[in-house]
Design an enzyme around this catalytic site. Structure first.
Site: not given
Length: 409
Positions: A397, A137, A209, A95, A275
Site C-alpha cells: 500500500g 522511471e 509478490s 507529472y 501473506v
C-alpha cells in the site's frame, strides 16, 4: 539546483505542512480526480477510502520539504516509488498534471497564507523532484522492455493453474497468451495486474509478490482474499481475483520492485507475517535451486494453521537448505495445531524467539507483512541493537514511516 532563497522558503513551510499536510493532499486528490477521472485506475480505491493514500502523500511532501537542501538523500525512495510508477504506467506527461493540482490544493487549503512567493518556490522544487522521478522511471521502462522476454505496458496472461494454499490464500500460475518467453525477475519482486471487477467503472492495478523462483515458463503469485472484518471493508480486487478460474486472462506489467536481497555471505534473517511470506517463498525456492549455503533464519507468524500458507512446501525447502533455521509462531493456535505440533512458539515473535533461532544481530533483516507487524518487528530489532540501515521492509500500500511510528510506540 535550487536557489538558496527557494530552499529557505520551502523549509519555512515545514511547520505548516505538519498541521495542514493531509488536508492539502485530500484536496489534491479531489481536484485531480474531478479533472482527470481516467487516473482513478492508477490508485487503490480502498486506500483512498481509508485515507492511507492521502497520508502517504502528505508524508512524502513533508519529507521533501525537510530534505529540500539535500534531495540526493531521497533518491533511494525515488527508485522504490519509481519501480511502482513504472509498473502502474505512470508517464512523464502525468507529472505536470500532478504539479498543477498539488499547487492548487495548497492555495485552496492555505488560502491567503499561500503567497505567490511560496507557491513559486514549491513549483520550482516540484519541478526538480518530478524530473528525478522521470529520469529514474525512463531507465526502468527501458530495462523492462529491452530485457529478454520483457515487454512494454501490459501483456495478456492466462491462468493455467490455481492451488489452494490456506483457507484465505490461493496461488495463481500465469502463462503468456502469446506463448513467447517471459522476463526473468529477482526474488522479492512483484507483478502488477490490471483488473476490472464487476460493478466498478474503471480498472484497478494491484501489486502481488512473485512466490516461486524465476526462469520458468510461468509466473506464480499467491493472493490473500481480504474479507470484510468488523468495520474493515473487504478487498474488492482480492475477492475478484479469487472468483477467477483456470482459463481466465489477466493483464500484467513486467516484474518490478526493489525488495531484493543482496547476493553476499552476510547472515540473513527473514521475518514474515501472514501473506507476507510470499516474496520469501521466491527467495527460498531460488536458494534451494542454487544449493545456497548462506546462513538464514526465517521466522513466520500466522494466526493459526488454517491460514498458514505453504506449510508443506516451506518444510520441504527447509530440508533442502541445510543452513536454514525455520521457525513458525501462531498467535492463536487451534486445537488441531496444538495436537499436531506444527508450530514452534505461541503468541508473537519475541526477542527470545529470535535468540533461540540463532539470529545474527550484525546481519541483514528483511520484513514483510501487515503494517502493524512490520512496525512491531522494526521496533523489536532496533531494541536488540540491529542497525537501521540493515533493516529492509516491503510495502504494497502507500508507504508510511515505519521507522517514525515504531520509535513513537
Amino acid at each position: 539546483m535550487l536557489q538558496e532563497k527557494t530552499i529557505a522558503i520551502i523549509k519555512a513551510t515545514v511547520p505548516v505542512l505538519e498541521v495542514h499536510g493531509e488536508a492539502i493532499t485530500r484536496r489534491f486528490y479531489e481536484r485531480l480526480f474531478e479533472a482527470h477521472p481516467e487516473l482513478l485506475n492508477v490508485f487503490n480505491i480502498n486506500n483512498q477510502r481509508q485515507g492511507r493514500q492521502q497520508a502517504a502523500l502528505a508524508n512524502a511532501v513533508y519529507a521533501a520539504a525537510v530534505h529540500i537542501e539535500k534531495l540526493d538523500t531521497i533518491i533511494p525512495v525515488v527508485k522504490q516509488i519509481g519501480a511502482k510508477h513504472r509498473s502502474l504506467g505512470v508517464l512523464p506527461a502525468h507529472y505536470p498534471i500532478v504539479g498543477e493540482h498539488l499547487l492548487g490544493a495548497m492555495r485552496d487549503v492555505l488560502q491567503e497564507n499561500a503567497t505567490d512567493e511560496i507557491i513559486s518556490a514549491w513549483a520550482e522544487a516540484y519541478g526538480i523532484i518530478a524530473q528525478a522521478f522521470i529520469d529514474v522511471e525512463k531507465e526502468l521502462y527501458e530495462a523492462a522492455a529491452e530485457q529478454p522476454g520483457g515487454w512494454e505496458g501490459l501483456r495478456s496472461f492466462r491462468i493455467t493453474r490455481r492451488i489452494k494454499e490456506s483457507d484465505v490464500i490461493d496461488s495463481f500460475y500465469l502463462e503468456p497468451l502469446d506463448q513467447k518467453s517471459i522476463a526473468a525477475f529477482q526474488p522479492g519482486q512483484y507483478l502488477t495486474l490490471q483488473l476490472k471487477a464487476p460493478g466498478v467503472d474503471y480498472a484497478q492495478m494491484r501489486h502481488y509478490s512473485l512466490s516461486d523462483s524465476p526462469n520458468k515458463s510461468y509466473y506464480r503469485i499467491s493472493v490473500k482474499r481480504e474479507d470484510e472484518r468488523d468495520t474493515t471493508p473487504g478487498g474488492l480486487i482480492s475477492r475478484y481475483i479469487h472468483s477467477l478460474s483456470v482459463g481466465d486472462t489477466v493483464e500484467v506489467a513486467a516484474p518490478a520492485g526493489e525488495f531484493i536481497i543482496p547476493e553476499n555471505t552476510q547472515p540473513l534473517t527473514l521475518l514474515s507475517g501472514g501473506v507476507g511470506m510470499t516474496p520469501f517463498m521466491s527467495y527460498m525456492n531460488t536458494a534451494a535451486d542454487q544449493a545456497s549455503e548462506r546462513h538464514i533464519v526465517w521466522i513466520h507468524a500466522a494466526l493459526n494453521g488454517d491460514v498458514h500458507a505453504f506449510a508443506e512446501e516451506s518444510e520441504q525447502l527447509a530440508e533442502r537448505l541445510t543452513h536454514l533455521t525455520k521457525r513458525v509462531v501462531y498467535e492463536r493456535p487451534t486445537d488441531r495445531d496444538e495436537r499436531d505440533k506444527q508450530f514452534d512458539a505461541k503468541g508473537y515473535i519475541t526477542a527470545d524467539v529470535l535468540r533461540e533461532a540463532g539470529f545474527h544481530p550484525e546481519g541483514l533483516f528483511f520484513i514483510c507483512g501487515p503494517e502493524p507487524f512490520m512496525r512491531a518487528m522494526y521496533h523489536l530489532l532496533t531494541k536488540l541493537g540491529v542497525k537501521q540501515e540493515n533493516i529492509t521492509f516491503e510495502f504494497f500500500g502507500p508507504a508510511s514511516s515505519i521507522e517514525a511510528q515504531a520509535i513513537a510506540n
